[in-house]
Motif scaffolding. Structure first.
Motif, short mmCIF file in Angstrom:
data_model
loop_
_atom_site.label_atom_id
_atom_site.label_comp_id
_atom_site.label_asym_id
_atom_site.label_seq_id
_atom_site.Cartn_x
_atom_site.Cartn_y
_atom_site.Cartn_z
N TRP A 42 0.85 -1.19 0.00
CA TRP A 42 0.00 0.00 0.00
C TRP A 42 0.89 1.25 0.00
O TRP A 42 1.70 1.44 0.93
CB TRP A 42 -0.91 0.01 1.23
CG TRP A 42 -1.99 1.06 1.19
CD1 TRP A 42 -3.22 0.96 0.64
CD2 TRP A 42 -1.90 2.39 1.74
NE1 TRP A 42 -3.92 2.13 0.80
CE2 TRP A 42 -3.13 3.03 1.47
CE3 TRP A 42 -0.91 3.10 2.41
CZ2 TRP A 42 -3.40 4.34 1.86
CZ3 TRP A 42 -1.17 4.41 2.80
CH2 TRP A 42 -2.40 5.02 2.53
N ASN A 43 0.75 2.07 -1.02
CA ASN A 43 1.51 3.32 -1.14
C ASN A 43 3.00 3.13 -0.87
O ASN A 43 3.63 3.92 -0.17
CB ASN A 43 0.94 4.39 -0.21
CG ASN A 43 -0.27 5.09 -0.81
OD1 ASN A 43 -0.91 4.56 -1.72
ND2 ASN A 43 -0.60 6.27 -0.31
N GLY A 44 3.54 2.04 -1.42
CA GLY A 44 4.99 1.82 -1.36
C GLY A 44 5.48 1.07 -0.14
O GLY A 44 6.69 0.87 0.00
N VAL A 45 4.58 0.64 0.76
CA VAL A 45 5.02 -0.11 1.93
C VAL A 45 4.28 -1.45 1.98
O VAL A 45 3.15 -1.58 1.50
CB VAL A 45 4.79 0.67 3.25
CG1 VAL A 45 5.58 1.97 3.25
CG2 VAL A 45 3.30 0.96 3.47
N ASP A 46 4.93 -2.46 2.55
CA ASP A 46 4.35 -3.80 2.64
C ASP A 46 3.67 -3.98 3.99
O ASP A 46 4.33 -4.13 5.02
CB ASP A 46 5.43 -4.86 2.44
CG ASP A 46 5.98 -4.85 1.02
OD1 ASP A 46 5.17 -4.80 0.08
OD2 ASP A 46 7.22 -4.88 0.87
N MET A 47 2.36 -3.97 3.96
CA MET A 47 1.58 -4.12 5.19
C MET A 47 1.16 -5.57 5.36
O MET A 47 0.83 -6.25 4.39
CB MET A 47 0.34 -3.23 5.14
CG MET A 47 0.65 -1.75 5.14
SD MET A 47 -0.86 -0.74 5.15
CE MET A 47 -0.14 0.91 5.37
#
Length: 423
Positions: free
Chosen positions: A323-328
């Protein structure tokens, strides 16, 4: 089974179910890197979160920490709004970050509906509360609220220094909520204990938190039993008799909603009133202008809400995703900071300043999306009346000791002690 028996048996079953959750390690070490190890209960954050948020917005707009089992902190308005509106990928089943994640089985209702509810359940649960919080319903409470504010200031006569948080701000929403729910007004000190237990013990051992919540639920069940035996025209009786889908609300729903009203209805407004008085005490020009131009107060009040928005909500990630460049990861916490969103320069001119005559002010102090505060009309009335009465009765005041001001270490930020010199 009688109504009394139903509430007792079903609540005990629900209480046991909520003990089944994911427990994370308790971490109390000071924060060393806000981008990778932040904590919203760290003393530095509690004292003044705004410089930290501003720095993160520039250098790492979506910060991360492994505390509380993994949590993200978006600081841009655009990101906060995007998550608040996205009920498909983010769940509201728990809105207060702690070291225990409640089981997924609690969705879509959650522990404190409707704020903890996901669609489609959320819509009808929220709709139940709307009649009690309309502008006309709130207006009927204004005269009593104003009279009570005057009585609090009457009690300050002859004192040179008062604690505006403990002697004034906290009592106003306590009295209003007690009256709405039909609770004894003298139970106010117990409400403060319930609020602080719910919101400021998030990093305590799970068994201690359970014990604290048990005290709160036991109190509410006692009030429910009294209302079953002696029905009256208040919000508690309304919830006991209310129906969804042709059947009365589950006992856990009734108690959860009452918990929400008691905790959130008190602390948010207590914090907003206190933060506003803190600002005016340390900013003589704004205080003097509002005393001279009382008609400006509604505009100034919105700016104070923007600049010192008390509430930060939480969400839980539903599934692993980028999500928006980060791995959640599934069940990561999202700390949804409306205060950070309200100070985003991309959304507000002079975002870091308090401009009491700001004309365009679409702030997020009451949240965004489906969970926007159902009690916003009530909170605005209490804040406006509290400030009107204070400024009319005590037009000159200042911080008695800036270093003695303390702030709540929780997702609802406001002064817990606020010594003001009024004499």
């Amino acid at each position: 089974m009688s109504a009394d028996d139903r509430f007792g048996a079903e609540l005990e079953e629900t209480r046991r179910a909520r003990q089944i959750g994911t427990v994370s390690e308790i971490v109390t070490a000071p924060v060393s890197d806000w981008a990778t190890d932040f904590s919203h209960v760290d003393p530095e954050w509690t004292a003044d979160p705004y410089p930290i948020q501003d720095e993160l917005r520039q250098s790492c707009p979506i910060a991360h920490t492994e505390r509380f089992g993994g949590m993200w902190l978006p600081t841009r308005y655009e990101d906060v709004a995007s998550i608040a509106y996205d009920t498909g990928r983010f769940s509201s089943r728990a809105v207060v970050v702690s070291n225990v994640r409640p089981p997924k089985e609690l969705a879509p209702v959650g522990g404190v509906p409707p704020i903890s509810s996901d669609p489609p359940f959320h819509h009808d649960a929220r709709k139940l509360l709307l009649p009690a919080f309309t502008k006309s319903a709130v207006a009927r409470r204004e005269a009593a609220t104003r009279e009570f504010c005057h009585s609090l200031i009457d009690a300050m006569r002859g004192r040179e220094v008062v604690d505006a948080a403990r002697d004034y701000a906290q009592h106003i929403p306590m009295r209003v909520i007690a009256d709405m729910l039909g609770f004894p007004p003298e139970d106010g000190p117990r409400f403060r204990e319930f609020v602080e237990s719910a919101l400021e013990s998030v990093n305590r051992p799970p068994e201690e938190r359970l014990e604290r919540f048990t005290k709160l639920s036991d109190y509410l069940v006692a009030q429910i039993h009294d209302h079953i035996e002696h029905p009256r025209d208040d919000l508690t009786t309304y919830l006991i008799e209310a129906e969804l889908g042709g059947r009365k609300l589950d006992p856990a729903h009734v108690v959860g909603t009452m918990t929400l009203l008691l905790v959130a209805g008190i602390d948010t407004t207590w914090s907003a009133i206190g933060a506003s008085l803190w600002h005016l005490a340390r900013t003589p020009a704004d205080r003097e202008r509002l005393v001279a131009e009382p008609g400006l107060l509604p505009t100034a009040m919105e700016e104070l809400l923007r600049a010192y928005a008390p509430v930060t909500m939480a969400r839980l990630v539903k599934d692993d995703m980028r999500w928006n460049g980060v791995d959640m990861r599934a069940d990561d916490w999202i700390l949804l900071s409306f205060p950070a969103a309200n100070r985003d320069p991309a959304q507000f001119e002079r975002a870091g300043e308090v401009v009491i005559d700001r004309e365009v002010n679409r702030h997020a102090a009451f949240g965004l999306g489906i969970h926007r505060c159902v009690g916003s009309h009530l909170a605005r009335m209490e804040l406006r009346v509290a400030l009107e009465v204070w400024l009319a009765r005590i037009p000159e005041f200042e911080l008695a000791d800036p270093g003695a001001v303390t702030w709540a270490a929780s997702q609802v930020r406001g002064p817990r002690t606020l010594p003001l010199r009024i004499g």
